[in-house]
Design a protein around this motif. Structure first.
Motif, PDB file in Angstrom:
ATOM      1  N   TYR A 103       0.818  -1.198   0.000  1.00 26.03           N
ATOM      2  CA  TYR A 103       0.000   0.000   0.000  1.00 26.03           C
ATOM      3  C   TYR A 103       0.863   1.264   0.000  1.00 26.03           C
ATOM      4  N   LEU A 104       2.175   1.099   0.107  1.00 29.68           N
ATOM      5  CA  LEU A 104       3.053   2.262   0.137  1.00 29.68           C
ATOM      6  C   LEU A 104       2.972   2.997  -1.197  1.00 29.68           C
ATOM      7  N   THR A 105       2.854   4.298  -1.138  1.00 29.99           N
ATOM      8  CA  THR A 105       2.699   5.100  -2.347  1.00 29.99           C
ATOM      9  C   THR A 105       3.920   5.947  -2.665  1.00 29.99           C
ATOM     10  N   THR A 106       4.928   5.866  -1.817  1.00 28.69           N
ATOM     11  CA  THR A 106       6.104   6.718  -2.000  1.00 28.69           C
ATOM     12  C   THR A 106       7.246   6.011  -2.699  1.00 28.69           C
ATOM     13  N   ILE A 107       6.995   4.796  -3.191  1.00 28.38           N
ATOM     14  CA  ILE A 107       8.043   4.039  -3.866  1.00 28.38           C
ATOM     15  C   ILE A 107       7.571   3.651  -5.253  1.00 28.38           C
ATOM     16  N   ASP A 108       8.546   3.313  -6.135  1.00 27.98           N
ATOM     17  CA  ASP A 108       8.181   2.872  -7.473  1.00 27.98           C
ATOM     18  C   ASP A 108       8.455   1.377  -7.613  1.00 27.98           C
ATOM     19  N   SER A 109       8.207   0.861  -8.817  1.00 26.08           N
ATOM     20  CA  SER A 109       8.312  -0.583  -9.018  1.00 26.08           C
ATOM     21  C   SER A 109       9.733  -1.089  -8.802  1.00 26.08           C
ATOM     22  N   GLY A 110      10.708  -0.311  -9.228  1.00 24.93           N
ATOM     23  CA  GLY A 110      12.083  -0.749  -9.072  1.00 24.93           C
ATOM     24  C   GLY A 110      12.499  -0.841  -7.622  1.00 24.93           C
ATOM     25  N   TYR A 111      12.118   0.122  -6.839  1.00 23.41           N
ATOM     26  CA  TYR A 111      12.462   0.095  -5.416  1.00 23.41           C
ATOM     27  C   TYR A 111      11.763  -1.070  -4.736  1.00 23.41           C
ATOM     28  N   TYR A 112      10.502  -1.292  -5.085  1.00 19.25           N
ATOM     29  CA  TYR A 112       9.743  -2.385  -4.472  1.00 19.25           C
ATOM     30  C   TYR A 112      10.393  -3.721  -4.776  1.00 19.25           C
ATOM     31  N   CYS A 113      10.759  -3.933  -6.018  1.00 19.05           N
ATOM     32  CA  CYS A 113      11.315  -5.229  -6.400  1.00 19.05           C
ATOM     33  C   CYS A 113      12.692  -5.487  -5.808  1.00 19.05           C
ATOM     34  N   THR A 114      13.447  -4.450  -5.597  1.00 27.17           N
ATOM     35  CA  THR A 114      14.793  -4.626  -5.062  1.00 27.17           C
ATOM     36  C   THR A 114      14.837  -4.562  -3.542  1.00 27.17           C
ATOM     37  N   ASN A 115      13.672  -4.413  -2.925  1.00 25.05           N
ATOM     38  CA  ASN A 115      13.585  -4.404  -1.464  1.00 25.05           C
ATOM     39  C   ASN A 115      12.433  -5.302  -1.017  1.00 25.05           C
ATOM     40  N   PRO A 116      12.606  -6.612  -1.128  1.00 26.68           N
ATOM     41  CA  PRO A 116      11.506  -7.536  -0.851  1.00 26.68           C
ATOM     42  C   PRO A 116      11.048  -7.568   0.602  1.00 26.68           C
ATOM     43  N   ARG A 117      11.764  -6.902   1.495  1.00 26.31           N
ATOM     44  CA  ARG A 117      11.330  -6.876   2.902  1.00 26.31           C
ATOM     45  C   ARG A 117      10.329  -5.770   3.180  1.00 26.31           C
ATOM     46  N   ILE A 118       9.956  -5.023   2.170  1.00 27.16           N
ATOM     47  CA  ILE A 118       8.982  -3.946   2.366  1.00 27.16           C
ATOM     48  C   ILE A 118       7.661  -4.518   2.838  1.00 27.16           C
ATOM     49  N   SER A 119       7.065  -3.842   3.788  1.00 26.10           N
ATOM     50  CA  SER A 119       5.819  -4.315   4.375  1.00 26.10           C
ATOM     51  C   SER A 119       4.711  -4.377   3.343  1.00 26.10           C
ATOM     52  N   GLY A 120       3.904  -5.424   3.452  1.00 24.91           N
ATOM     53  CA  GLY A 120       2.782  -5.567   2.546  1.00 24.91           C
ATOM     54  C   GLY A 120       2.117  -6.904   2.760  1.00 24.91           C
ATOM     55  N   TYR A 121       1.497  -7.411   1.727  1.00 19.84           N
ATOM     56  CA  TYR A 121       0.764  -8.667   1.803  1.00 19.84           C
ATOM     57  C   TYR A 121       1.341  -9.658   0.799  1.00 19.84           C
ATOM     58  N   TRP A 122       1.374 -10.928   1.216  1.00 19.25           N
ATOM     59  CA  TRP A 122       2.005 -11.973   0.414  1.00 19.25           C
ATOM     60  C   TRP A 122       1.075 -13.158   0.234  1.00 19.25           C
ATOM     61  N   GLY A 123       1.188 -13.800  -0.921  1.00 20.52           N
ATOM     62  CA  GLY A 123       0.517 -15.064  -1.117  1.00 20.52           C
ATOM     63  C   GLY A 123       1.327 -16.189  -0.530  1.00 20.52           C
ATOM     64  N   GLN A 124       0.826 -17.400  -0.693  1.00 23.17           N
ATOM     65  CA  GLN A 124       1.479 -18.561  -0.092  1.00 23.17           C
ATOM     66  C   GLN A 124       2.575 -19.132  -0.989  1.00 23.17           C
ATOM     67  N   GLY A 125       2.609 -18.721  -2.230  1.00 20.80           N
ATOM     68  CA  GLY A 125       3.653 -19.164  -3.148  1.00 20.80           C
ATOM     69  C   GLY A 125       3.233 -20.348  -3.995  1.00 20.80           C
ATOM     70  N   THR A 126       3.861 -20.457  -5.158  1.00 24.43           N
ATOM     71  CA  THR A 126       3.646 -21.593  -6.052  1.00 24.43           C
ATOM     72  C   THR A 126       5.001 -22.023  -6.598  1.00 24.43           C
ATOM     73  N   LEU A 127       5.232 -23.325  -6.631  1.00 29.21           N
ATOM     74  CA  LEU A 127       6.539 -23.851  -7.000  1.00 29.21           C
ATOM     75  C   LEU A 127       6.675 -23.972  -8.511  1.00 29.21           C
ATOM     76  N   VAL A 128       7.769 -23.465  -9.022  1.00 31.45           N
ATOM     77  CA  VAL A 128       8.140 -23.624 -10.427  1.00 31.45           C
ATOM     78  C   VAL A 128       9.418 -24.447 -10.470  1.00 31.45           C
ATOM     79  N   ASP A 129       9.373 -25.550 -11.184  1.00 33.76           N
ATOM     80  CA  ASP A 129      10.514 -26.456 -11.286  1.00 33.76           C
ATOM     81  C   ASP A 129      10.870 -26.614 -12.761  1.00 33.76           C
ATOM     82  N   VAL A 130      12.018 -26.094 -13.140  1.00 32.94           N
ATOM     83  CA  VAL A 130      12.463 -26.177 -14.529  1.00 32.94           C
ATOM     84  C   VAL A 130      13.570 -27.212 -14.625  1.00 32.94           C
ATOM     85  N   SER A 131      13.240 -28.321 -15.208  1.00 36.75           N
ATOM     86  CA  SER A 131      14.236 -29.387 -15.322  1.00 36.75           C
ATOM     87  C   SER A 131      13.842 -30.303 -16.466  1.00 36.75           C
ATOM     88  N   SER A 132      14.848 -31.026 -16.965  1.00 39.49           N
ATOM     89  CA  SER A 132      14.591 -31.961 -18.054  1.00 39.49           C
ATOM     90  C   SER A 132      14.484 -33.381 -17.532  1.00 39.49           C
TER      91      SER A 132
END
Length: 129
Positions: free
Chosen positions: A100-129
């Motif tokens: 909900y922070l409005t004082t940051i942009d997308s680049g700052y958000y992505c490079t600072n993953p500890r920023i407070s907010g809300y998270w999903g539970q995650g989904t696993l991606v497995d790339v292998s042959s």
């Protein structure tokens, strides 16, 4: 509060594609930024792609630039991550997040993953042959 639910993860071969989805219990327009983050075993969580809920502000990590595309559907309260030309090093748990922070942009958000907010539970991606 908002609940985020990711889907679309799974097994893919190198060079293949997957499309991740994230649906929210409340309109994304109530928040400023949406991010896709990932975490591999033994590694810190990193930002993959972050986009603004309105406008064109978008950020992609160098490791995925040109291969991954983030998009949103505000009417469906959903965001997507199209992942093409997958590599084994893309293997990770992928998380959708919003802030909900409005004082940051997308680049700052992505490079600072500890920023407070809300998270999903995650989904696993497995790339292998």
């Amino acid at each position: 509060q908002v609940q985020l639910v990711e889907s679309g993860g799974g097994l893919a071969q190198p060079g293949g594609s997957l499309r991740l989805s994230c649906t929210a219990s409340r309109p994304f327009s109530q928040y400023n930024l949406i991010g896709w983050f990932r975490q591999s075993p033994g590694k810190e969580r990193e930002g993959v792609s972050c986009i603004a809920t309105t406008g064109d502000d978008a950020y992609y990590a160098d490791s995925v630039k040109g291969r991954f595309t983030a998009s949103r559907d505000n009417g469906a309260n959903a965001v997507y991550l199209q992942m093409d030309s997958l590599k084994p090093e893309d293997t990770a748990v992928y998380y959708c997040a919003t802030t909900y922070l409005t004082t940051i942009d997308s680049g700052y958000y992505c490079t600072n993953p500890r920023i407070s907010g809300y998270w999903g539970q995650g989904t696993l991606v497995d790339v292998s042959s």
